[in-house]
Structures are given as C-alpha cells and as structure tokens.
Design an enzyme around this catalytic site. Structure first.
Site, short mmCIF file in Angstrom:
data_model
loop_
_atom_site.label_atom_id
_atom_site.label_comp_id
_atom_site.label_asym_id
_atom_site.label_seq_id
_atom_site.Cartn_x
_atom_site.Cartn_y
_atom_site.Cartn_z
CE LYS A 83 -3.77 2.16 2.64
NZ LYS A 83 -4.63 2.06 3.85
CB SER A 159 -7.83 3.77 3.26
OG SER A 159 -6.99 3.21 4.26
CB SER A 183 -8.17 1.07 6.22
OG SER A 183 -8.80 2.31 6.37
#
Length: 460
Positions: A83, A159, A183
């Site tokens: 990420k 996210s 997330s």
C-alpha cells in the site's frame, strides 16, 4: 507435484511449495502476475506504481537462492504489493496526494517493507489509497477511482482498496495494508479476501501515524494461512516504533493447527444498534449456524456498548488535521473535499475534546475486556452492506454524511486496539462478496487466526 498451470492464481504457500519442489521459479510466478496486472489493472486501477524491471530482478535473485539451497526467508520469491502508505526505499510514497512531490530522495524502508525485503519477497509495486488513507473507499485526486474485481462498477472499499483489489484479481497473491477504522477489513469484505488487523503494536510502524492509537497494519491475502505466514514476518521487532509489542513466543502459522472446537463465540448480528442489509444478514447467519454445527459453542450476545461514532470521528479528525498541518500552502484547495472537511473539524477540536474521545475509547475497551471473560471471541458481519457504486464516499441515496456511518462493525475495534479479521463467506445474488468478522481480546492474535482458519475450512 504437478507443474502449475496458472501461477497467478496460487497462494503464497502454494508458490513456496512449488519453488521447493523445483516445478516453478520465482521468475515464472512474477512474470505471470505481471501479465495479469497488464491485462486487468487498466480497468481496476489497483496500482499507482508498477516496477516490472525491479520485480524481475528481485525474482531472479530469489531464483538463484532457491537453486543454491540458501533461501532467505519464509516467503522468498513470493510477489507482493505494498500500500502506498508505507515508505519503500527507491519508490515515492505519495499517499494518494498531489501535495507530496515524488521527485525527492526516498532512502528509507518502513518496518513493514524492511521485514518483507529481508524475507526475500518480490516487490511488484505500490497500491492505491485515498488521500492519506482517510476514508473507507479508494479514490484520490492523485490516482482516481479504484474498482472492485467482482463488479468494476462498485467500490472496492478502502482505504487499503488497491491492495484488496490486487489480491482478489490475481495481481499478486498477498499485500499489506493499514487499518485505522477498518481499512484492511472493509475492502477485504467487499472484494472477497482475507484481511487481518492484529493487536495494536503487533506490527511495528514508522513514521508514527498521526492517527496514533487507532493505527494498525495488517496482511491482505487469499487464505488465512498466508495471513499467518505474513504475520510471522511482519511481527519481527523494529526499534523505530516505541509502541511495538514484544516478539511473539510462537509462530502464528503453527497456531493455526490448534483445536478450537468448543471455543465460546458470542455472535452479535447488529452490535445492538446496526441496521444490516437482509442479504448480508442471511449469509452471516448461515455461516454462523454452520460454525456452531462444526463444533464452536455459539451464543447470541451483544457486547453492550453504545455506538462510539462521535468519539471515533473526533479522534480521526484530530489525526487528519495533525498530518495536514504539515502540508504546503495551498494544499487545502487541492485535497479530497471530504478530507478537507475532516481537516476543518480537527482544527476546531481542543486537547480536552481529544482526551474526552480517548476516554470513550477506553470505556469501550473496558466493556470488551469484561465481555471476553465470558466469550473467547466476538463474531459479527464485517460490513452491514455489500459494495456500492464506485466514486462515492457514502452509498448514493443513503442520506449518510460520512464513511464511518456505514462501517459500524469495524472502527470500534480500532478504538479498543483488538485483533479482528474478515474472511469471505459467500456473495449476494448480484455476486458481491460478503465477509464475516472475528474479534478477539487484545494479544489473542493467534486465537483469532486459528478460529478464522477453522471457519475457512468449515465454510469452504
């Protein structure tokens, strides 16, 4: 062992087994995954950076280690995405923001990327995130909209949505995300993969997150076993995180073999206050029924805390304002509009407001601590709804004002810092994945993983 026909569809454990048997090489696996990225990512937009040259170089180095018998780590040669929140040496970490310039030195690895590099995994690239990972869908001014592999018209969640979409679509068997309010678990549920948020401090973080006690990192995988193996790598210590926990005394993968039959599991379909989509509710009810028939002792019970939404949103807004205060002049006009609203809320909060919110979090933690003296784990839906239309912060037509309002099963357990996992249990009639969440007491990461593995086998 037969020669695999589709290395991109294999799990991390399967890849390592194939490497050991000499029927597949890290180069072949990496080439297969890069091929899927080339085919699918233009539609899904899971990656904000792909470095095929670097990935193939690392794969060749891993291949040489396997041939020489000097394997570097547990998942040597397994392709992984990261990420775009974690610092990664040599790659920009823009966090979904146009206010972060890429053309500066990037000399550091975060603890997460350092442990992965030391273990010999192959870095494919970085996955998309909303700006500063601030919300539960994945779109940003920098990267645009990331879409759900199950239905590209739908959101992948967030996210860590880019990571979830990549794993679900075959664009890398494993990834690592962050989880400050759900997330990792939200996109895992929406995309039909496994997402694990361990106890706060179990995976070291650096730099320190402005979201402080809410911030966690966690593996995102296709199987619980892969998640446990990543935990064995990511839980190694790093001196840069003063809140890190002591190293585990055993391996998480070994703990998956525990006999968990007879464990007392509280099943709370609504936490006492959540409205759940009927299709989601039916799928979770059926999964829990099967788990009870397979040997778990399931009791319907709500934890007994009130919705801590306001306190969570104050803690979240304070973190956002703290981070954004360091941004250059004019950033307010460029950031995601919803993030700008959170920024403004955070700037208005006093230290007393923040400590009051922390007190609410502590009280929820006390309630959950008492609850777990009677129940080994808590089971809930991961999400009250399936994935909705991409490009929206809240479900269109819902009348909701903020993302935490539609993620009520996840953020309370960031406030309490407990381990929680989402595993896929099926799909709606429209083919949209649904997840089941298992929450354990703090420091019971091994138990949560073992129960998740049990559930994965029972429900498969």
């Amino acid at each position: 062992m037969d020669i695999p026909t589709d290395p991109a569809a294999m799990t991390a454990v399967e890849l390592v087994t194939a490497y050991s048997a000499g029927v597949l090489s890290p180069v072949e696996a990496t080439e297969a995954v890069l091929g899927v990225i080339a085919q699918r990512d233009s539609e899904l937009n899971a990656y904000c950076l792909v470095d095929a040259e670097r990935a193939l170089m690392q794969a060749k180095e891993s291949e040489a280690r396997w041939h020489s018998g000097h394997v570097q780590g547990l998942l040597d040669g397994v392709p992984i995405s990261i990420k775009d929140i974690f610092l990664t040496e040599g790659w920009p970490t823009r966090r979904g923001s146009t206010s972060i310039e890429p053309d500066v030195p990037w000399p550091l690895d975060s603890p997460v990327t350092a442990r992965l590099r030391e273990d010999g995994l192959v870095f494919l690239g970085k996955t998309t995130t909303p700006e500063l990972a601030w919300k539960a869908t994945t779109d940003s001014p920098l990267a645009g909209i990331t879409r759900n592999p199950a239905d590209p018209s739908k959101t992948c969640g967030g996210s860590s949505g880019g990571s979830a979409a990549a794993v679900a679509a075959g664009m890398g068997p494993v990834s690592v995300g962050t989880d400050g309010g759900g997330s990792v678990r939200i996109p895992a549920s929406f995309c039909g993969i496994v997402g694990f948020k361990p106890t706060h401090g179990r995976i070291p973080l650096y730099p320190a997150s402005p979201f402080g006690p809410l911030a966690h990192a966690g593996p995102m995988t296709r199987t619980v076993e892969d998640a446990a193996l990543l935990m064995d790598i990511l839980s190694l210590p790093d001196p840069r995180d003063p809140t890190e926990l002591a190293p585990p005394l055993t391996t998480f993968r070994a703990q998956l073999q525990r006999d968990v039959r007879g464990a007392t599991c509280a099943y709370s379909p609504t936490l006492g206050y959540v409205d759940v989509d009927p299709e989601v509710a039916a799928l979770v009810d059926d999964a829990v029924r099967q788990l009870g028939e397979a040997g778990l002792r399931v009791v319907n019970a709500d934890p007994g805390f009130a919705d801590p939404l306001d306190a969570f949103e104050d803690m979240w807004a304070a973190g956002a304002a703290t981070m954004l205060a360091k941004f250059p002049d004019g950033a307010r006009d460029r950031v995601d509009p919803g993030l700008g609203t959170a920024w403004e809320r955070g700037e208005k909060l006093s230290a007393v407001d923040y400590l009051d919110a922390r007190a609410v979090a502590a009280e929820v933690g006390i309630v959950m601590g008492a609850f777990h003296t009677a129940y080994d784990v808590l089971i809930t839906p991961t999400m009250p709804i399936p994935a909705f239309e991409a490009g929206h912060d809240v479900p269109p037509g819902s009348g909701l004002r903020s993302w935490p309002q539609w993620t009520p099963f996840t953020y309370p357990f960031n406030m309490t810092q407990q381990p929680a996992i989402s595993i896929p249990i099926g799909a709606t009639a429209a083919g949209l994945p649904v997840g089941l969440q298992i929450v354990g007491p703090r420091h019971s990461d091994d138990l949560v993983l073992a129960l998740a593995r049990f559930a994965e086998v029972v429900l498969s």
